[in-house]
Design a protein around this motif. Sequence first.
Motif, short mmCIF file in Angstrom:
data_model
loop_
_atom_site.label_atom_id
_atom_site.label_comp_id
_atom_site.label_asym_id
_atom_site.label_seq_id
_atom_site.Cartn_x
_atom_site.Cartn_y
_atom_site.Cartn_z
N ARG A 1 14.97 52.57 75.58
CA ARG A 1 14.23 53.36 74.60
C ARG A 1 13.32 52.49 73.74
O ARG A 1 12.16 52.80 73.52
CB ARG A 1 15.21 54.14 73.71
N ILE A 2 13.86 51.38 73.26
CA ILE A 2 13.16 50.57 72.26
C ILE A 2 12.27 49.50 72.88
O ILE A 2 11.24 49.15 72.31
CB ILE A 2 14.19 49.90 71.31
N GLN A 3 12.67 48.99 74.06
CA GLN A 3 11.97 47.84 74.65
C GLN A 3 11.87 46.71 73.60
O GLN A 3 10.77 46.32 73.17
CB GLN A 3 10.59 48.23 75.15
N PRO A 4 13.03 46.19 73.17
CA PRO A 4 13.05 45.23 72.05
C PRO A 4 12.47 43.87 72.41
O PRO A 4 12.39 43.50 73.59
CB PRO A 4 14.54 45.11 71.75
N ASP A 5 12.08 43.15 71.39
CA ASP A 5 11.64 41.77 71.59
C ASP A 5 12.83 40.89 71.94
O ASP A 5 12.73 39.98 72.77
CB ASP A 5 10.98 41.25 70.31
N ILE A 6 13.98 41.17 71.28
CA ILE A 6 15.17 40.35 71.47
C ILE A 6 16.40 41.24 71.65
O ILE A 6 16.55 42.27 70.96
CB ILE A 6 15.39 39.41 70.27
N ILE A 7 17.28 40.84 72.54
CA ILE A 7 18.59 41.49 72.72
C ILE A 7 19.66 40.49 72.34
O ILE A 7 19.72 39.39 72.91
CB ILE A 7 18.80 41.94 74.17
N LEU A 8 20.49 40.84 71.37
CA LEU A 8 21.67 40.04 71.03
C LEU A 8 22.85 40.65 71.77
O LEU A 8 23.13 41.84 71.62
CB LEU A 8 21.92 40.06 69.51
N LEU A 9 23.54 39.85 72.56
CA LEU A 9 24.52 40.39 73.50
C LEU A 9 25.85 39.65 73.42
O LEU A 9 25.89 38.42 73.54
CB LEU A 9 23.95 40.27 74.92
N ASP A 10 26.94 40.40 73.23
CA ASP A 10 28.27 39.80 73.33
C ASP A 10 28.57 39.60 74.81
O ASP A 10 28.14 40.40 75.65
CB ASP A 10 29.31 40.71 72.69
N TYR A 11 29.31 38.55 75.14
CA TYR A 11 29.57 38.29 76.56
C TYR A 11 30.55 39.30 77.15
O TYR A 11 30.31 39.87 78.21
CB TYR A 11 30.11 36.87 76.78
N PHE A 12 31.67 39.52 76.46
CA PHE A 12 32.67 40.45 76.96
C PHE A 12 32.52 41.80 76.28
O PHE A 12 32.65 41.92 75.06
CB PHE A 12 34.08 39.91 76.72
N LEU A 13 32.25 42.82 77.07
CA LEU A 13 32.13 44.19 76.58
C LEU A 13 33.12 45.07 77.34
O LEU A 13 33.54 44.69 78.45
CB LEU A 13 30.70 44.71 76.77
N ILE B 1 27.16 38.19 82.54
CA ILE B 1 26.28 37.93 83.69
C ILE B 1 25.71 39.24 84.23
O ILE B 1 24.50 39.37 84.43
CB ILE B 1 27.05 37.20 84.81
N ALA B 2 26.59 40.22 84.46
CA ALA B 2 26.14 41.52 84.95
C ALA B 2 25.22 42.18 83.93
O ALA B 2 24.22 42.81 84.30
CB ALA B 2 27.34 42.42 85.24
N SER B 3 25.54 42.03 82.66
CA SER B 3 24.72 42.63 81.60
C SER B 3 23.31 42.07 81.60
O SER B 3 22.33 42.81 81.51
CB SER B 3 25.37 42.38 80.23
N ILE B 4 23.19 40.76 81.70
CA ILE B 4 21.87 40.12 81.71
C ILE B 4 21.03 40.65 82.86
O ILE B 4 19.86 41.00 82.70
CB ILE B 4 22.00 38.58 81.79
N ARG B 5 21.66 40.73 84.03
CA ARG B 5 20.92 41.19 85.22
C ARG B 5 20.39 42.61 85.03
O ARG B 5 19.24 42.90 85.36
CB ARG B 5 21.83 41.13 86.44
N GLU B 6 21.23 43.50 84.51
CA GLU B 6 20.82 44.89 84.32
C GLU B 6 19.77 45.02 83.22
O GLU B 6 18.81 45.79 83.34
CB GLU B 6 22.04 45.76 84.00
N LEU B 7 19.96 44.28 82.14
CA LEU B 7 19.01 44.35 81.02
C LEU B 7 17.62 43.88 81.43
O LEU B 7 16.61 44.45 81.02
CB LEU B 7 19.53 43.52 79.85
N LYS B 8 17.58 42.83 82.26
CA LYS B 8 16.28 42.30 82.68
C LYS B 8 15.53 43.29 83.59
O LYS B 8 14.31 43.26 83.68
CB LYS B 8 16.47 40.96 83.38
N LYS B 9 16.29 44.17 84.23
CA LYS B 9 15.66 45.18 85.09
C LYS B 9 14.93 46.25 84.27
O LYS B 9 13.90 46.77 84.69
CB LYS B 9 16.71 45.85 85.98
N VAL B 10 15.50 46.58 83.11
CA VAL B 10 14.94 47.69 82.33
C VAL B 10 13.99 47.23 81.22
O VAL B 10 13.26 48.04 80.65
CB VAL B 10 16.06 48.57 81.72
N SER B 11 14.03 45.93 80.90
CA SER B 11 13.13 45.41 79.87
C SER B 11 12.81 43.95 80.17
O SER B 11 13.43 43.03 79.63
CB SER B 11 13.75 45.55 78.48
N VAL B 12 11.86 43.76 81.04
CA VAL B 12 11.53 42.43 81.56
C VAL B 12 11.13 41.46 80.45
O VAL B 12 11.44 40.27 80.50
CB VAL B 12 10.39 42.53 82.61
#
Length: 212
Positions: free
Chosen positions: A50-62, A68-79
């Motif tokens: 929705r936001i297409q943010p400049d920065i994503i702050l991400l906890d490793y364990f969710l 690792i999986a989170s980074i891959r998915e996030l990069k797909k939706v907001s390059v």
Amino acid sequence: MLNFSEIKIVHIDDHLLFAQGVYSLIGTESFIQELAHAQSFKKGLEEVKRIQPDIILLDYFLPDSDGIASIRELKKVSVSSKIILLTMESNPNIVDKCKMEGAIGYLPKSISKKALIQALNNAIEGIPTFPESTGENTQGSETYSKLNILSKREKEIAYLIAEGLTSAEIAEKLFLSDLTVNTHRRNLIQKLGLKNSAQLVAFVENQKFMKS
């Protein structure tokens, strides 16, 4: 001096109190256009889309993903979003994997406001912010190795002890009983082969993460 004006950030972390702490540190700063929070990766992914943010702050364990999986998915939706891990997980192998997956930063949850803002500034400029390499530092590797045997909750309590909080204060902050916190404190000291809380504080402080 900050090299950006207004930025949008999405913070994905299942610990609401910590997220509120991050907001209290930087949420009202003039350079923040928007600081959204999500308590799960699924919700975080929706916010990032929705936001297409400049920065994503991400906890490793969710609860529903790992870093690792989170980074891959996030990069797909907001390059174009810059991903910074903000976490208690300190395994150097995980740090390296996150770097390889395209994260631009990896920060401890004990980071100061000044250092966090500097890391945000670095990210906007395309400058990575990572812990010092432990590849040539056996003491650092040993520290990481010891940290690996701790649970997420134990690491959380260890950092709070290092910040000077009493067992009662930690119990209130984490919605635990004093007895539970004291049990964790004893287990931490025993697991890490330490003698007392003072050594535990020194242990945490001696980690090779960036300090302000």
